[in-house]
Design an enzyme around this catalytic site. Structure first.
Site, PDB file in Angstrom:
ATOM      1  N   TYR A  99       4.097   9.361   2.617  1.00  0.00           N
ATOM      2  CA  TYR A  99       2.831   9.176   3.128  1.00  0.00           C
ATOM      3  C   TYR A  99       2.429   9.032   4.522  1.00  0.00           C
ATOM      4  O   TYR A  99       1.325   9.147   5.049  1.00  0.00           O
ATOM      5  CB  TYR A  99       2.374   7.622   2.457  1.00  0.00           C
ATOM      6  CG  TYR A  99       2.359   7.648   1.360  1.00  0.00           C
ATOM      7  CD1 TYR A  99       2.679   8.521   0.276  1.00  0.00           C
ATOM      8  CD2 TYR A  99       1.886   6.294   0.362  1.00  0.00           C
ATOM      9  CE1 TYR A  99       2.673   8.305  -1.108  1.00  0.00           C
ATOM     10  CE2 TYR A  99       1.905   6.184  -0.729  1.00  0.00           C
ATOM     11  CZ  TYR A  99       2.071   7.309  -1.703  1.00  0.00           C
ATOM     12  OH  TYR A  99       2.092   7.140  -2.845  1.00  0.00           O
ATOM     13  N   LYS A 115      16.269   8.695  -5.970  1.00  0.00           N
ATOM     14  CA  LYS A 115      16.179  10.104  -6.735  1.00  0.00           C
ATOM     15  C   LYS A 115      17.134  10.853  -6.068  1.00  0.00           C
ATOM     16  O   LYS A 115      16.954  12.003  -5.548  1.00  0.00           O
ATOM     17  CB  LYS A 115      14.571  10.673  -6.688  1.00  0.00           C
ATOM     18  CG  LYS A 115      14.612  11.735  -7.517  1.00  0.00           C
ATOM     19  CD  LYS A 115      14.481  11.570  -9.093  1.00  0.00           C
ATOM     20  CE  LYS A 115      14.131  12.855  -9.744  1.00  0.00           C
ATOM     21  NZ  LYS A 115      14.546  12.640 -11.226  1.00  0.00           N
ATOM     22  N   ASP A 148      12.821   7.661 -12.139  1.00  0.00           N
ATOM     23  CA  ASP A 148      12.175   8.128 -13.444  1.00  0.00           C
ATOM     24  C   ASP A 148      12.831   7.070 -14.659  1.00  0.00           C
ATOM     25  O   ASP A 148      11.964   6.892 -15.385  1.00  0.00           O
ATOM     26  CB  ASP A 148      12.717   9.693 -13.774  1.00  0.00           C
ATOM     27  CG  ASP A 148      13.768  10.125 -13.353  1.00  0.00           C
ATOM     28  OD1 ASP A 148      14.581   9.575 -12.615  1.00  0.00           O
ATOM     29  OD2 ASP A 148      14.214  11.338 -13.660  1.00  0.00           O
ATOM     30  N   ASP A 163       4.769   2.855  -4.794  1.00  0.00           N
ATOM     31  CA  ASP A 163       3.341   2.853  -4.943  1.00  0.00           C
ATOM     32  C   ASP A 163       3.074   2.900  -6.680  1.00  0.00           C
ATOM     33  O   ASP A 163       2.238   2.143  -7.210  1.00  0.00           O
ATOM     34  CB  ASP A 163       2.625   3.872  -4.370  1.00  0.00           C
ATOM     35  CG  ASP A 163       1.091   4.074  -4.244  1.00  0.00           C
ATOM     36  OD1 ASP A 163       0.330   2.925  -4.779  1.00  0.00           O
ATOM     37  OD2 ASP A 163       0.340   4.864  -3.873  1.00  0.00           O
ATOM     38  N   ASP A 222       2.055   0.082  -9.689  1.00  0.00           N
ATOM     39  CA  ASP A 222       1.033  -0.140 -10.617  1.00  0.00           C
ATOM     40  C   ASP A 222       1.313  -0.027 -11.986  1.00  0.00           C
ATOM     41  O   ASP A 222       0.834  -0.677 -12.946  1.00  0.00           O
ATOM     42  CB  ASP A 222       0.305   1.334 -10.576  1.00  0.00           C
ATOM     43  CG  ASP A 222      -1.111   1.133  -9.484  1.00  0.00           C
ATOM     44  OD1 ASP A 222      -0.902   0.242  -8.620  1.00  0.00           O
ATOM     45  OD2 ASP A 222      -2.183   1.809  -9.836  1.00  0.00           O
TER      46      ASP A 222
HETATM   47  P1  NAD Z   1      -8.062   0.772  -9.351  1.00  0.00           P
HETATM   48  O1  NAD Z   1      -6.674  -0.021  -9.065  1.00  0.00           O
HETATM   49  O2  NAD Z   1      -9.048   0.372  -8.537  1.00  0.00           O
HETATM   50  O3  NAD Z   1      -8.400   0.717 -10.669  1.00  0.00           O
HETATM   51  C1  NAD Z   1      -7.517   1.065 -11.873  1.00  0.00           C
HETATM   52  C2  NAD Z   1      -7.979   0.314 -12.911  1.00  0.00           C
HETATM   53  O4  NAD Z   1      -7.693  -1.126 -12.975  1.00  0.00           O
HETATM   54  C3  NAD Z   1      -9.525   0.253 -13.381  1.00  0.00           C
HETATM   55  O5  NAD Z   1      -9.907   0.499 -14.873  1.00  0.00           O
HETATM   56  C4  NAD Z   1     -10.063  -1.097 -12.766  1.00  0.00           C
HETATM   57  O6  NAD Z   1     -11.101  -1.309 -13.474  1.00  0.00           O
HETATM   58  C5  NAD Z   1      -8.658  -2.017 -13.146  1.00  0.00           C
HETATM   59  N1  NAD Z   1      -8.419  -2.900 -12.137  1.00  0.00           N
HETATM   60  C6  NAD Z   1      -8.263  -3.221 -11.001  1.00  0.00           C
HETATM   61  N2  NAD Z   1      -8.181  -4.147 -10.414  1.00  0.00           N
HETATM   62  C7  NAD Z   1      -8.583  -5.106 -11.345  1.00  0.00           C
HETATM   63  C8  NAD Z   1      -9.071  -6.575 -11.200  1.00  0.00           C
HETATM   64  N3  NAD Z   1      -8.770  -7.024 -10.135  1.00  0.00           N
HETATM   65  N4  NAD Z   1      -9.543  -6.863 -12.291  1.00  0.00           N
HETATM   66  C9  NAD Z   1      -9.845  -6.239 -13.330  1.00  0.00           C
HETATM   67  N5  NAD Z   1      -9.515  -5.015 -13.614  1.00  0.00           N
HETATM   68  C10 NAD Z   1      -8.833  -4.309 -12.526  1.00  0.00           C
HETATM   69  O7  NAD Z   1      -7.699   2.400  -9.145  1.00  0.00           O
HETATM   70  P2  NAD Z   1      -8.612   3.560  -9.097  1.00  0.00           P
HETATM   71  O8  NAD Z   1      -9.672   3.506  -9.807  1.00  0.00           O
HETATM   72  O9  NAD Z   1      -7.525   4.746  -9.219  1.00  0.00           O
HETATM   73  O10 NAD Z   1      -9.036   3.737  -7.344  1.00  0.00           O
HETATM   74  C11 NAD Z   1     -10.213   3.296  -6.932  1.00  0.00           C
HETATM   75  C12 NAD Z   1     -10.256   3.348  -5.472  1.00  0.00           C
HETATM   76  O11 NAD Z   1      -9.294   2.308  -5.092  1.00  0.00           O
HETATM   77  C13 NAD Z   1      -9.768   4.705  -4.854  1.00  0.00           C
HETATM   78  O12 NAD Z   1     -10.773   4.971  -3.911  1.00  0.00           O
HETATM   79  C14 NAD Z   1      -8.358   4.688  -4.391  1.00  0.00           C
HETATM   80  O13 NAD Z   1      -8.113   5.434  -3.534  1.00  0.00           O
HETATM   81  C15 NAD Z   1      -8.484   2.920  -4.086  1.00  0.00           C
HETATM   82  N6  NAD Z   1      -7.487   2.563  -3.754  1.00  0.00           N
HETATM   83  C16 NAD Z   1      -6.968   1.388  -2.874  1.00  0.00           C
HETATM   84  C17 NAD Z   1      -6.119   0.697  -2.842  1.00  0.00           C
HETATM   85  C18 NAD Z   1      -5.996  -0.413  -1.520  1.00  0.00           C
HETATM   86  O14 NAD Z   1      -6.964  -0.776  -0.943  1.00  0.00           O
HETATM   87  N7  NAD Z   1      -4.805  -0.890  -1.291  1.00  0.00           N
HETATM   88  C19 NAD Z   1      -5.076   0.703  -3.626  1.00  0.00           C
HETATM   89  C20 NAD Z   1      -5.108   1.692  -4.634  1.00  0.00           C
HETATM   90  C21 NAD Z   1      -6.144   2.287  -4.901  1.00  0.00           C
END
Ligand code: NAD
Length: 368
Positions: A146, A196, A228, A252, A256
């Site tokens: 990154y 890895k 993995d 990362d 998740d």
């Molecule tokens: P996301 O983590 O925002 O969401 C993934 C899924 O999890 C979605 O269905 C969402 O509704 C659910 N979710 C996430 N947090 C939740 C909460 N607190 N309560 C209930 N449901 C929740 O991932 P994405 O949709 O792939 O990414 C959205 C944006 O966020 C992208 O622009 C990405 O780049 C960014 N992002 C930012 C960070 C950060 O600020 N550190 C981290 C990861 C992704």
């Protein structure tokens, strides 16, 4: 009376909604303790770009520089909306990585925790959850792919190409290993080293340094796991893990997955620690699919406040109370929509109601 300055970066999507609930909790902590939190809101992420042309504007940098801690909501737009912003100014590249670099927050702690009593939140079978999941992912946060040099262009054959470099030096590995071993020592004295090395030379050095550091912690058992295989093991037998240490991108992705085995990313807070200021943020993104609906789970943001109280302000007791208050709301049978599956018997409440209930529980707890 102690006085702390907190930079509050509410961010994008669900960020402002869950940040509002975290602030409610900070206010109650003030009521219960001889402490004053001076909250300094600032723009960060896509909202900052649209307002100022910069995702991490100078004014925000100044506020963060002067803060004792930073509370950061998730940032980012949906895949489609992201195209409105030039690639290098998009929230992660334009704000998040520069912040991590600026404060050298090399150690990212991501607890993945679900007591047995809440096994119904998880997609895993109760027998897999056993006595509960309780592990911490320790992710190196300012190195690796990154942060390596990147280039895009057209090569000699006229083909578009991209090159990204993965670089670590031994000092970067050593310092995150010390963080992981120290945490393991405070917990079950068990450290899973995720790597890895069968493919990546970066993992060969990672493991060499890990073995050197391990000599200083003979009381901690080390188990080596390929990344993995670790992904599978997190689903099949998560209870074998206690502290897991890994490089940036592995962390990362696996963290998740950690949210997945709990049942929602909304259960994933985190602390990003560096030598000076630390920042605290949910592990997840801005969840554009549910933004503005008052249904997001604020646990991740309130949990990040709990981590801030413990790590930045030495308020360990109150941090424990915040965790207990949130668990108490779950134990009473309530949750936000992400964890309220039909037939699960859980009563669905909104983001604001969850925050209100946490505050109510906290007020009922004996003062420290
Ligand atoms: P996301 O983590 O925002 O969401 C993934 C899924 O999890 C979605 O269905 C969402 O509704 C659910 N979710 C996430 N947090 C939740 C909460 N607190 N309560 C209930 N449901 C929740 O991932 P994405 O949709 O792939 O990414 C959205 C944006 O966020 C992208 O622009 C990405 O780049 C960014 N992002 C930012 C960070 C950060 O600020 N550190 C981290 C990861 C992704």
């Amino acid at each position: 009376m102690k006085h702390y300055k907190i930079a509050v970066l509410a961010g994008d999507g669900i960020g402002p909604e869950i940040t509002q609930e975290a602030i409610k909790v900070l206010k109650v902590i003030e009521e219960r303790n001889a402490v004053k939190f001076e909250l300094a809101p600032a723009l960060f992420g896509a909202c900052a770009y649209f307002e100022t042309g910069d995702a991490f504007p100078q004014a925000t940098q100044d506020i963060c520089d002067q803060a004792d801690a930073i509370l950061k909501g998730p940032i980012g737009l949906s895949h489609e909306q992201s195209k409105q912003i030039p690639i290098d100014k998009q929230p992660e590249r334009g704000a998040l990585l520069p912040m991590r670099r600026r404060y050298n927050t090399y150690a990212n702690f991501r607890p993945v925790s679900l007591p047995k009593s809440l096994a119904h939140f998880s997609p895993l079978k109760p027998e897999i959850i056993g006595e509960g999941i309780d592990l911490v992912i320790v992710r190196e946060l300012v190195g690796g792919l990154y942060f390596g040099d990147k280039e895009m262009g057209v090569n000699d054959k006229g083909l578009r190409y991209v090159r990204e470099t993965l670089e670590y030096d031994e000092e970067q590995i050593r310092r995150i290993m010390h963080e992981a071993f120290k945490l393991a020592r405070k917990r079950r004295k068990l450290l899973h080293n995720i790597h890895k090395s069968n493919v990546l030379k970066s993992s060969v050095l990672w493991n060499e340094v890990m073995e050197e550091v391990a000599l200083e912690y003979p009381d901690v058992e080390v188990v080596n796991f390929l990344v993995d295989a670790a992904a599978t093991a997190l689903c099949l037998k998560p209870t074998q893990f206690d502290v897991m240490v890994m490089e940036n991108m592995f962390g990362d992705i696996l963290s998740d997955q950690g949210g997945g085995i709990l049942g929602s990313l909304g259960l994933m807070p985190s602390a990003c620690i560096g030598p000076d200021v630390a920042y605290y943020e949910p592990s997840h993104g801005s969840a554009p699919d549910i933004a503005g609906k008052n249904i997001a789970n604020p646990y991740s943001m309130i949990g990040s406040v709990a981590m801030m109280l413990e790590n930045s302000f030495d308020m360990e007791r109150e941090a424990k109370n915040v965790w207990a208050a949130m668990q108490g709301v779950f134990a009473d049978g309530y949750s936000t929509a992400d964890l309220s599956r039909p037939g699960s018997g859980v009563t669905m409440i909104s983001t604001v109601e969850f925050g209100d209930k946490v505050v109510e529980k906290l007020r009922q707890m004996p003062k420290v």
